[in-house]
Design an enzyme around this catalytic site. Structure first.
Site, mmCIF file in Angstrom:
data_model
loop_
_atom_site.group_PDB
_atom_site.id
_atom_site.type_symbol
_atom_site.label_atom_id
_atom_site.label_comp_id
_atom_site.label_asym_id
_atom_site.label_seq_id
_atom_site.Cartn_x
_atom_site.Cartn_y
_atom_site.Cartn_z
ATOM 1 N N ASP A 26 7.148 -39.008 22.690
ATOM 2 C CA ASP A 26 6.951 -40.425 22.944
ATOM 3 C C ASP A 26 7.491 -40.722 24.344
ATOM 4 O O ASP A 26 8.253 -39.936 24.912
ATOM 5 C CB ASP A 26 7.681 -41.243 21.882
ATOM 6 C CG ASP A 26 7.450 -42.728 22.032
ATOM 7 O OD1 ASP A 26 6.289 -43.135 22.205
ATOM 8 O OD2 ASP A 26 8.440 -43.484 22.003
ATOM 9 N N ASP A 28 8.302 -44.484 25.959
ATOM 10 C CA ASP A 28 9.292 -45.556 26.004
ATOM 11 C C ASP A 28 10.445 -45.258 25.055
ATOM 12 O O ASP A 28 10.242 -45.072 23.854
ATOM 13 C CB ASP A 28 8.650 -46.898 25.624
ATOM 14 C CG ASP A 28 7.715 -47.422 26.697
ATOM 15 O OD1 ASP A 28 8.114 -47.401 27.874
ATOM 16 O OD2 ASP A 28 6.589 -47.840 26.365
ATOM 17 N N ASP A 225 11.806 -42.019 19.312
ATOM 18 C CA ASP A 225 12.970 -42.883 19.102
ATOM 19 C C ASP A 225 12.742 -43.918 18.007
ATOM 20 O O ASP A 225 13.658 -44.648 17.663
ATOM 21 C CB ASP A 225 13.339 -43.604 20.404
ATOM 22 C CG ASP A 225 12.313 -44.664 20.788
ATOM 23 O OD1 ASP A 225 11.104 -44.329 20.836
ATOM 24 O OD2 ASP A 225 12.703 -45.823 21.026
#
Length: 342
Positions: A26, A28, A225
């Site tokens: 991922d 961001d 995250d």
């Protein structure tokens, strides 16, 4: 990865960059935040790449094109080609192309990333519900997206045109904090029409399928995250995952995670790719990791010992997830997490 109920993070005697052939990262909250690289990300990814691990960047953000994302990463010091980037725009464009005729018109409510992805699949982007579209696709269009675009989507959807969404993330991180994401915009059209879109992005299977098609990964590791997109997407795809604590997930959310949100591994940041992962062992009524032992009490999680805080968190995960079984742990972990500074 087994699809049984995970009750603890796993250990690994080998660095994760050696145990898996491809990291599906991922962006961001994992690689960058607010446009700037997260601490240790650039160096960690360079070492993983030099050791033979393929790096692929998988994002639900449909606004930017793969070329733009690759350019940004390269500027940050992470050499990246457009082929290394997989977006939810690409996933939803493939989904649409399988359901409409070749060359069909598609009403775009979103940014350039969607238009490029549609053209790649031989479809024709249009801007109005009056352009006789065969489908409507909605993706994040940036903070400048006007209210009229949502109205345009609503006109077409109410006429019975099939509706697709790149993703339904309700929020998106920005340099100033948390902003409304594409999911919030999708809700506007849903309320206006009563319809339900077909969704392609994480955590749903079309995104995982797109990623595997484009990378050819045989032993992928999802790195993210967010529990409800990255980790659940890995669960749905039947592959292993690494949660890094540089983004939106905190210790309390991790302890309360239901089975589909429980990562295979937990680490502080992307340096976790370069190391093994400690084993968690049963010790009496509790679980031991490093110098910490965690157990489920009557109404709260108990933690004893000392050492590396992450080991304490891993032990707490084992106690919480075992106590919760197929549900979400409701035991109070606040005091235990405070001991770890988490």
């Amino acid at each position: 990865m087994s699809q049984g109920v995970r009750t603890r993070p796993e250990g690994s005697g080998r660095p994760l960059s050696e145990a898996y052939d491809t990291a599906l990262l991922d962006l961001d909250g994992v690689v960058y935040a607010g446009g700037s690289a997260i601490a240790h990300a650039v160096d960690s990814l360079a070492v993983a790449r030099s050791g033979g691990m393929r790096l692929a960047y998988v994002t639900n953000n449909a606004l930017r094109t793969p070329d733009a994302v690759a350019g940004h990463l390269t500027e940050l010091g992470i050499p990246t080609g457009a082929d290394d980037v997989i977006t939810s725009a690409q996933a939803v464009a493939r989904l649409i192309s399988e359901q409409v005729p070749a060359g069909a018109r598609v009403l775009v409510i979103g940014g350039e990333g969607l238009r490029v992805a549609l053209r790649e699949r031989g479809l024709t982007p249009v801007e109005s519900a009056d352009d006789d579209p065969a489908a409507v696709v909605q993706g994040y269009g940036g903070p400048e997206m006007t209210w009229g675009r949502f109205a345009e989507a609503s006109y077409a959807v109410r006429r019975g045109v099939p509706w697709f969404a790149s993703n339904t993330d309700l929020t998106i991180p920005s340099g100033r904090g948390i902003a409304p994401g594409n999911g919030a915009a999708v809700e506007v059209v849903r309320i206006a029409t009563g319809a339900e879109p077909q969704v392609a992005g994480k955590p749903l299977p079309p995104m995982h399928r797109e990623t595997i098609i484009r990378t050819g990964a045989e032993r992928p590791l999802v790195v993210g995250d967010r529990l409800d997109t990255d980790i659940e997407g890995a669960f749905n795809g039947g592959v292993d995952s690494l949660l890094v604590l540089t983004g939106v997930t905190d210790g309390a959310q991790l302890l309360a995670a239901p089975p589909q949100h429980r990562p295979t591994y937990v680490d502080a940041d992307l340096r976790g790719l370069l190391t093994g992962q400690p084993d968690i062992t049963r010790e009496g009524d509790g679980f031991r990791c490093g110098g910490w032992t965690a157990a489920a009490g009557t109404d709260r999680l108990e933690l004893t010992g000392d050492g590396e805080p992450l080991d304490g968190l891993r032990a707490l995960c084992a106690a919480a997830w075992t106590a919760a079984g197929e549900g979400a742990c409701a035991l109070d972990g606040e005091k235990a997490l405070a001991r770890l500074g988490l």
